[in-house]
Motif scaffolding. Structure first.
Motif, PDB file in Angstrom:
ATOM      1  N   ASN A  62       0.643  -1.178  -0.151  1.00  0.00           N
ATOM      2  CA  ASN A  62       0.016   0.076  -0.107  1.00  0.00           C
ATOM      3  C   ASN A  62       0.870   1.194   0.018  1.00  0.00           C
ATOM      4  O   ASN A  62       0.298   2.543   0.125  1.00  0.00           O
ATOM      5  N   GLY A  63       2.224   1.046  -0.193  1.00  0.00           N
ATOM      6  CA  GLY A  63       2.929   2.342  -0.427  1.00  0.00           C
ATOM      7  C   GLY A  63       3.497   2.656   1.016  1.00  0.00           C
ATOM      8  O   GLY A  63       4.176   3.645   1.134  1.00  0.00           O
ATOM      9  N   VAL A  64       2.937   2.143   2.292  1.00  0.00           N
ATOM     10  CA  VAL A  64       3.238   2.629   3.484  1.00  0.00           C
ATOM     11  C   VAL A  64       4.083   1.713   4.315  1.00  0.00           C
ATOM     12  O   VAL A  64       2.896   0.530   4.565  1.00  0.00           O
ATOM     13  N   TYR A  65       4.981   1.689   4.864  1.00  0.00           N
ATOM     14  CA  TYR A  65       5.573   0.596   5.651  1.00  0.00           C
ATOM     15  C   TYR A  65       5.140   0.608   7.202  1.00  0.00           C
ATOM     16  O   TYR A  65       5.976   1.128   8.053  1.00  0.00           O
ATOM     17  N   ASP A  66       4.000   0.520   7.510  1.00  0.00           N
ATOM     18  CA  ASP A  66       3.478   0.802   8.713  1.00  0.00           C
ATOM     19  C   ASP A  66       3.478  -0.779   9.551  1.00  0.00           C
ATOM     20  O   ASP A  66       4.007  -1.588   8.996  1.00  0.00           O
ATOM     21  N   TYR A  67       2.727  -0.592  10.821  1.00  0.00           N
ATOM     22  CA  TYR A  67       2.829  -1.842  11.538  1.00  0.00           C
ATOM     23  C   TYR A  67       2.249  -2.939  10.730  1.00  0.00           C
ATOM     24  O   TYR A  67       2.821  -4.325  10.677  1.00  0.00           O
ATOM     25  N   ALA A  68       1.095  -2.859  10.291  1.00  0.00           N
ATOM     26  CA  ALA A  68       0.652  -4.046   9.629  1.00  0.00           C
ATOM     27  C   ALA A  68       1.473  -4.629   8.237  1.00  0.00           C
ATOM     28  O   ALA A  68       1.380  -5.672   8.234  1.00  0.00           O
ATOM     29  N   ALA A  69       1.832  -3.531   7.442  1.00  0.00           N
ATOM     30  CA  ALA A  69       2.831  -4.076   6.256  1.00  0.00           C
ATOM     31  C   ALA A  69       4.001  -4.867   7.145  1.00  0.00           C
ATOM     32  O   ALA A  69       4.826  -5.583   6.327  1.00  0.00           O
ATOM     33  N   ARG A  70       4.555  -4.327   8.265  1.00  0.00           N
ATOM     34  CA  ARG A  70       5.846  -4.755   8.691  1.00  0.00           C
ATOM     35  C   ARG A  70       5.714  -6.348   9.207  1.00  0.00           C
ATOM     36  O   ARG A  70       6.482  -7.408   9.134  1.00  0.00           O
ATOM     37  N   TYR A  71       4.386  -6.664   9.769  1.00  0.00           N
ATOM     38  CA  TYR A  71       4.260  -7.946  10.453  1.00  0.00           C
ATOM     39  C   TYR A  71       3.229  -8.802   9.827  1.00  0.00           C
ATOM     40  O   TYR A  71       2.751  -9.733  10.619  1.00  0.00           O
ATOM     41  N   THR A  72       2.579  -8.625   8.829  1.00  0.00           N
ATOM     42  CA  THR A  72       1.431  -9.386   8.179  1.00  0.00           C
ATOM     43  C   THR A  72       2.299 -10.005   6.851  1.00  0.00           C
ATOM     44  O   THR A  72       2.324  -9.142   5.976  1.00  0.00           O
TER      45      THR A  72
END
Length: 324
Positions: free
Chosen positions: A220-230
């Motif tokens: 989604n273009g943003v390396y947020d918490y969900a993107a890091r660990y999902t």
């Protein structure tokens, strides 16, 4: 492993994980992976939470060394390391003082800037000052000074919690409110568009060296918490897809940041490589994640090293420091 006491027995290691931060679940996943990797090398290891039972355990049955797999404040602000120092327990990783410096992003960025290491321009704003001086007026001055877009994130924190990209001035107030939910001070940083990379730095006894950079491509273009660990939300490329001169520049800058902040054993340096292929240091993590989607283990594998053997060597170095 020959320990400093002259015996050939393997050291007994405590893997500290859990804690009470927002990153507790991730920390427990990191801790279990570290535990399994150490045991696979033959080291006697056990997993312990950093709770009220820890100090009595350290007093009654002190380990030969500790591996800190705690994320967030407990594992990264230097406080737990200070307690381990008081108890005479050696540990893998940098000192308490270096950890405190790296944990506080404005302080770390100031040190990087003093050492001529490129980092995006910023302003740190405590919640109290934000309220006292008037939110609207402060945000206007920030936008005038840094321009748009902006990156808003907690001054102390990790895993992308409370962080957001602001591309329109109308979104800035909500970003600040979200940030203040995680920390009393917000770091508002000039947003640098480009390729996100993470460079892990190790020192296995012969001086620090950079592992292959990991290029981070969140769906989604943003390396947020969900993107890091999902699983499935981010694609990683190791080594990063950069020309050799850019890759060398990125590695050199990561090593410079590691040395400027006085780090030890291991760390992860987060950078952005802009459209002109110029790297900028965003921050440093002294207790990197060790989960199946974490960047340090990916870099270790890409560097042709074995995760368990790397941990074994780092534990050996910690035991040696303790004996000295």
């Amino acid at each position: 492993m020959i320990n400093p006491m002259g015996t050939s027995s393997e050291p007994h290691v405590l893997v500290l994980a859990g804690g009470l931060s927002y990153e507790r679940d991730v920390s427990l996943r990191s801790g279990r992976r570290v535990l399994d990797a150490l045991r696979a090398t033959g080291i006697s290891a056990e997993l312990r939470d950093a709770d009220v039972t820890l100090l009595p355990t350290l007093r009654e049955d002190p380990p030969d060394a500790a591996v800190i797999a705690l994320h967030g404040a407990t594992g990264e602000d230097g406080s737990l390391r200070g307690v381990l120092d008081l108890c005479g327990i050696p540990y893998v990783g940098c000192t308490a003082a270096a950890s405190r410096l790296a944990w506080d992003k404005p302080s770390a960025k100031s040190m990087l800037r003093e050492n001529s290491i490129r980092t995006p321009d910023w302003v740190a704003l405590p919640h109290d000052r934000f309220s006292e001086l008037g939110a609207v007026a402060v945000l206007e001055r920030i936008e005038d000074r840094l321009g748009l877009p902006l990156m808003v994130k907690p001054a102390q924190g990790g895993s992308g919690l409370g962080a957001s990209v602001v591309r329109d001035s109308t979104a800035l107030p909500a970003a600040m409110v979200s940030c203040f939910a995680y920390d009393s001070t917000a770091l508002v940083e000039k947003y640098v568009a480009g390729t996100s990379v993470a460079v892990s730095v190790l020192d296995l006894g012969e001086g620090p060296f950079a592992l292959p950079a990991v290029e981070i491509v969140p769906r989604n273009g943003v390396y947020d918490y969900a993107a890091r660990y999902t699983a499935g939300l981010t694609t990683w490329h190791t080594p990063a897809r950069h020309p050799a001169p850019v890759a060398e520049n990125v590695a050199s800058m990561a090593l410079a940041a590691y040395k400027a902040l006085g780090l030890q054993d291991l760390s992860r340096v987060d950078l952005i490589v802009d459209a002109d292929e110029v790297p900028h240091v965003l921050g440093v993590n002294v207790s990197p994640g060790m989960t199946e989607t974490s960047l340090l283990p990916l870099a270790i594998q890409a560097g042709g090293l074995d995760f368990g053997r790397v941990l074994e060597q780092l534990v050996g170095a910690a035991v040696t420091r303790g004996a000295r």
